[in-house]
Enzyme design. Structure first.
Site, PDB file in Angstrom:
ATOM      1  N   LYS A 188       6.618 -26.974  68.850  1.00 40.75           N
ATOM      2  CA  LYS A 188       5.256 -26.513  69.134  1.00 40.75           C
ATOM      3  C   LYS A 188       4.495 -26.693  67.818  1.00 40.75           C
ATOM      4  CE  LYS A 188       1.872 -23.355  69.957  1.00 40.75           C
ATOM      5  NZ  LYS A 188       1.315 -23.498  68.583  1.00 40.75           N
ATOM      6  N   GLY A 228       7.106 -17.810  60.240  1.00 46.14           N
ATOM      7  CA  GLY A 228       5.759 -17.269  60.401  1.00 46.14           C
ATOM      8  C   GLY A 228       5.734 -15.780  60.142  1.00 46.14           C
ATOM      9  N   SER A 229       4.769 -15.115  60.774  1.00 48.14           N
ATOM     10  CA  SER A 229       4.545 -13.701  60.468  1.00 48.14           C
ATOM     11  C   SER A 229       5.520 -12.803  61.215  1.00 48.14           C
ATOM     12  CB  SER A 229       3.118 -13.309  60.844  1.00 48.14           C
ATOM     13  OG  SER A 229       2.974 -13.309  62.259  1.00 48.14           O
ATOM     14  N   GLY A 258       6.549 -13.272  65.055  1.00 47.99           N
ATOM     15  CA  GLY A 258       7.995 -13.480  65.136  1.00 47.99           C
ATOM     16  C   GLY A 258       8.665 -12.430  66.002  1.00 47.99           C
ATOM     17  N   GLU A 318      12.159 -16.764  60.375  1.00 43.48           N
ATOM     18  CA  GLU A 318      12.051 -16.511  58.928  1.00 43.48           C
ATOM     19  C   GLU A 318      10.668 -15.942  58.744  1.00 43.48           C
ATOM     20  OE1 GLU A 318      10.409 -16.960  55.800  1.00 43.48           O
ATOM     21  OE2 GLU A 318      11.009 -19.055  55.470  1.00 43.48           O
ATOM     22  N   CYS A 375       6.525 -17.922  51.181  1.00 49.89           N
ATOM     23  CA  CYS A 375       7.261 -16.744  51.675  1.00 49.89           C
ATOM     24  C   CYS A 375       8.089 -16.141  50.558  1.00 49.89           C
ATOM     25  CB  CYS A 375       8.118 -17.077  52.884  1.00 49.89           C
ATOM     26  SG  CYS A 375       8.946 -18.642  52.759  1.00 49.89           S
ATOM     27  N   GLU A 428       4.537  -6.691  53.186  1.00 54.39           N
ATOM     28  CA  GLU A 428       4.136  -7.954  52.593  1.00 54.39           C
ATOM     29  C   GLU A 428       2.638  -8.177  52.772  1.00 54.39           C
ATOM     30  OE1 GLU A 428       5.313 -11.460  54.717  1.00 54.39           O
ATOM     31  OE2 GLU A 428       5.037 -12.766  52.987  1.00 54.39           O
TER      32      GLU A 428
END
Lengths: 521, 521
Positions: free
Chosen positions: B188, B245-246, B250, B269, B306, B397
């Site tokens: 995607k 991603g976030s 996620g 991740e 990240c 974060e």
């Protein structure tokens, strides 16, 4: 012996090194006489569950720092203490499960072998350790020293199985592999063999003292209500779960683990129909022998093995008729028998009845009529491949001595069945070497549906060894990436960690450059 | 170059070897000018998603049978085709992300290195294969021949990251490792760099033709709505998901995967604050240098790594005052800059504002004022350890150029912070060798919170190598048992299988007794 056991049993939980709790909640049950035993047990409160989990968390910081050799000593000590009390342990298990003494002695041996296998692997690691050496000269940027090892996940909750009171329970594969990985353990004892769990816990208690392990390294909580299980898997200190049992319960607990604020791995070994594919050549040559072996295998432990061969796939014809005739003959002489628990017996009865009432199903044969209401009859039925393919209710596991024969029109239809299978722990292809070589597509299709593909052998009798895989695509297990039997089972409770630029003197032993398992790049 | 790209971009999906779909749903966006680009893209319908997943399923039966060498050729061919089109690919990525050309050229190199690393591992396997040989003489039962290998899981869905348009996207680590494992892939595309995704897909398309791979081995679906992602991860043909991603997105996708009729692995991740622990000796000796490196590292990619160091933990005092003074000086001269997307910029702004309004927070310094509304300012704040420990909102974060300095009263409080951390991708301990040796407890506490523990280096710049681990305890990743960078990443898409009593001639090559990686027992 029963009186001796009664005197020894407290019926309590073993939490953080102490026996605690009110033993007034439920009794052991004798499935053979279908009556309560006067051994009484406690049902853990939410507070007691939390105490066990918290103790496992506190003990983890000490236990995780034990060397692999110290963990190996501990596992061997547990095996030794179980062996030292084998008479009482097997007597209790016999009373609580009705399984034959010889089988339980064998299972105790297997449990100890399993503990020792992990000890062996801890003493002689088989895994390479990757080390990328630093390269300060590399352009445009220097390369750091990086080294890859593993750490234990944390406290593990273990749910024992009804059908293996020793090898898949208190000190069984899940507990042994978690302890081997450096994790602490909280076992929720199976109420179908609570006294056995308590006696095995006594053996572990002795090993904890003997090896000077932290008290909370192992706790046993007893319970007969779903609330105990829910409280355990949702407790924040628990970092992974090992479970052997039904798809229904396994899925409930798995969903609870996934929905936690911090989701955790749930390793559920849930069951399987373990299809047997009979190719034409071997069926023609050995129909009678194959049918006899099938009935023997599906009757082991009265069909209550997760590797019980519950489905047979073969092509119609004269040879299959001979197979069916032998099966009928073998089955007809078999007595009805008690199952492990009243719940298992009534589920089997209900599933069998639904099967026999299914319009697509023809009965092949049943064993002798049940003399007592709690006894169940071995049974085999047959159904056409076409009907099987469109009826998901025929494809479900029936936990007990029952097999479904799927009659195919041709070999192509056998391939169709293989491709339509749900995930399985095992499947077997029976064929002579020549015809096996002619069916690469069938072999490949079956391999992708199973955790273990077997040739010309029955699936029952899972070997405890390094190369075993006992797991498989869902719904055989909740995590096909793992095995619950064999030394790789300890990998379930580890995760990788990379050490970057760590001073040589501080590196863990397995990452030091002189470790022979290190592969340097 | 921009015109050339416009002529080449179809804006369509690449499904089962064909370009398809109406490119009228969304535009690429230039975050530097804060304006739409005239490159238009399609938004996949549920039917198109299903077509891609079904094609991946059909292709899987062919692709899984390719030899490791054939897969290695394919990965190298993809790397070659990307390299051949690097000018257009980096130009498109530069336009869509605003990242500097040099960085994007480096990232393209990294993407190709990554593909080749998996190829290397396929050609020279590093893993042992366990074989337990048969023992027909064993009593009481003969021992079967069992051999343990792995199989690919099936079609994998990959979600590219906003911040790495190449190395963590279309042909990035997830795709490369899935293809290496023998899985087919549906990507995607991230809407923040849809044109880049299309150009990389063109490279993969050429490699598919060149290597004669099945058409459905790789599909790209474009989309800018959550429905596309939901449809993809819930499609029955998809057997695993790789995501970068976030935490918010996620977790949504992870929950969808866990709730499927057949739950599947979700490798997310998700991010990290990557704490930097500064021990007293090194802080005293190198305060200025440490502060300078910190600001450099937290400014890489305008803080959108990240592994960006978002937390600094150190003891109060004269040395820390010097650290803060240097940090202030370095930060003050930094310009505000655009972020990767307007969404990321506004989230950063909102999180930063909340931080600055927090009663426990004191501003250290900020970069220069933003000239444009879509620009954001590098920022550093400080807070006492006591306040940090009780304020979970300070521990989250903040994706962008921001760091939180946690001021401790003493070294014991630094250990407390380590023990209170959530799971992290990385953490660094800065200390001279002598003081590191005096802090085994801190090192151990940090190790159990991270996927990678670093000494005296910044975490940014994740090495692509065999010993890397890029993952960590939740919420750094959804599955701490896996890495998304390094050659072990391919293990995420494999599962074990045991071959029992298989005729020697039919065994997979890696399990034949003459394979040097076989360890026989």
């Amino acid at each position: 012996m029963t009186d001796t056991i009664k005197r020894r049993i407290t019926g309590q939980h073993f939490i953080d090194g102490a026996w605690t709790g009110q033993a007034d909640a439920f009794n052991s049950f004798d499935p053979v006489t279908n009556a309560k035993i006067d051994w009484q047990f406690a049902n853990a409160s939410e507070t007691e569950v939390a105490q066990a989990a918290t103790a496992a968390h506190a003990a983890f910081t000490q236990y995780r720092s034990k060397t692999p050799a110290q963990r190996a000593d501990f596992l061997e000590a547990i095996a030794g203490e179980i062996q030292a009390d084998i008479e009482a342990i097997t007597a209790a298990a016999h009373r609580e499960t009705g399984l034959p003494m010889a089988r339980l002695q064998g299972e105790t041996g297997r449990t100890c072998t399993q503990l020792k296998l992990f000890a062996t692997r801890l003493r002689e690691p088989l895994e390479p350790r990757f080390v990328d050496l630093a390269n300060p000269q590399r352009a445009p940027l220097p390369k750091a020293d990086t080294r890859l090892s593993v750490l234990p996940l944390g406290p593990v909750a273990v749910f024992g199985a009804s059908n293996f009171p020793l090898a898949f329970s208190t000190a069984g594969g899940d507990t042994a592999s978690a302890l081997a990985a450096g994790c602490t353990v909280v076992v929720k004892g199976h109420p179908a063999h609570a006294a056995t769990s308590e006696l095995v816990t006594r053996a572990i208690e002795k090993a904890i003292e003997r090896c000077d392990m932290p008290q909370g390294v192992f706790s046993l909580i007893q319970g007969s209500t779903p609330q105990v299980s829910t409280a355990l898997v949702t407790h924040g200190a628990i970092k992974a779960v090992g479970f052997t049992g039904s798809l229904r319960v396994g899925r409930i607990l798995s969903d609870l683990c996934a929905a936690r604020a911090e989701p955790i791995p749930f390793y559920g070994e849930l069951g399987s129909t373990n299809p047997q594919f009979l190719l034409s050549g071997i069926l023609s040559a050995q129909a009678e022998q194959l049918a006899t072996t099938q009935v023997q295998s599906m009757l082991m432990g009265h069909g209550q093995f997760c590797t019980s061969p519950g489905v047979v796939v073969a092509q119609k014809g004269e040879a299959l008729n001979r197979y069916i005739a032998t099966m009928t003959e073998n089955l007809a002489s078999l007595p009805a028998a008690a199952m492990l628990t009243p719940g298992i017996a009534s589920t089997y009865q209900a599933q069998l009845e639904a099967l026999l009432n299914h319009s697509a199903v023809t009965l092949i044969a049943q064993g002798q009529s049940a003399e007592a209401g709690h006894h169940t009859r071995p049974s085999a039925i047959r159904v056409s491949a076409d009907d099987y393919l469109v009826s998901s209710e025929l494809q479900q596991e029936i936990f007990g001595p029952c097999a479904v024969l799927v009659e195919c029109e041709n070999q192509a239809q056998m391939l169709q069945i293989a491709n339509a299978l749900e995930g399985q722990l095992t499947a077997t292809i029976h064929g002579n070497e020549e015809e096996l070589a002619q069916h690469p597509e069938l072999i490949e299709a079956v391999a992708y549906k199973v955790g273990r593909i077997i040739f010309n052998q029955m699936p029952t009798g899972v070997e405890v060894c390094h190369s075993m895989n006992h797991g498989g695509p869902y719904p055989a297990s909740t995590d096909s990436r793992s095995t619950s039997v064999g030394s790789d089972a300890m990998k379930r409770f580890e995760r990788p960690i990379c050490y970057q630029n760590m001073p040589q003197t501080l590196l863990p032993d397995d990452l030091k450059t002189d470790n022979p398992k290190v592969i340097s790049f």
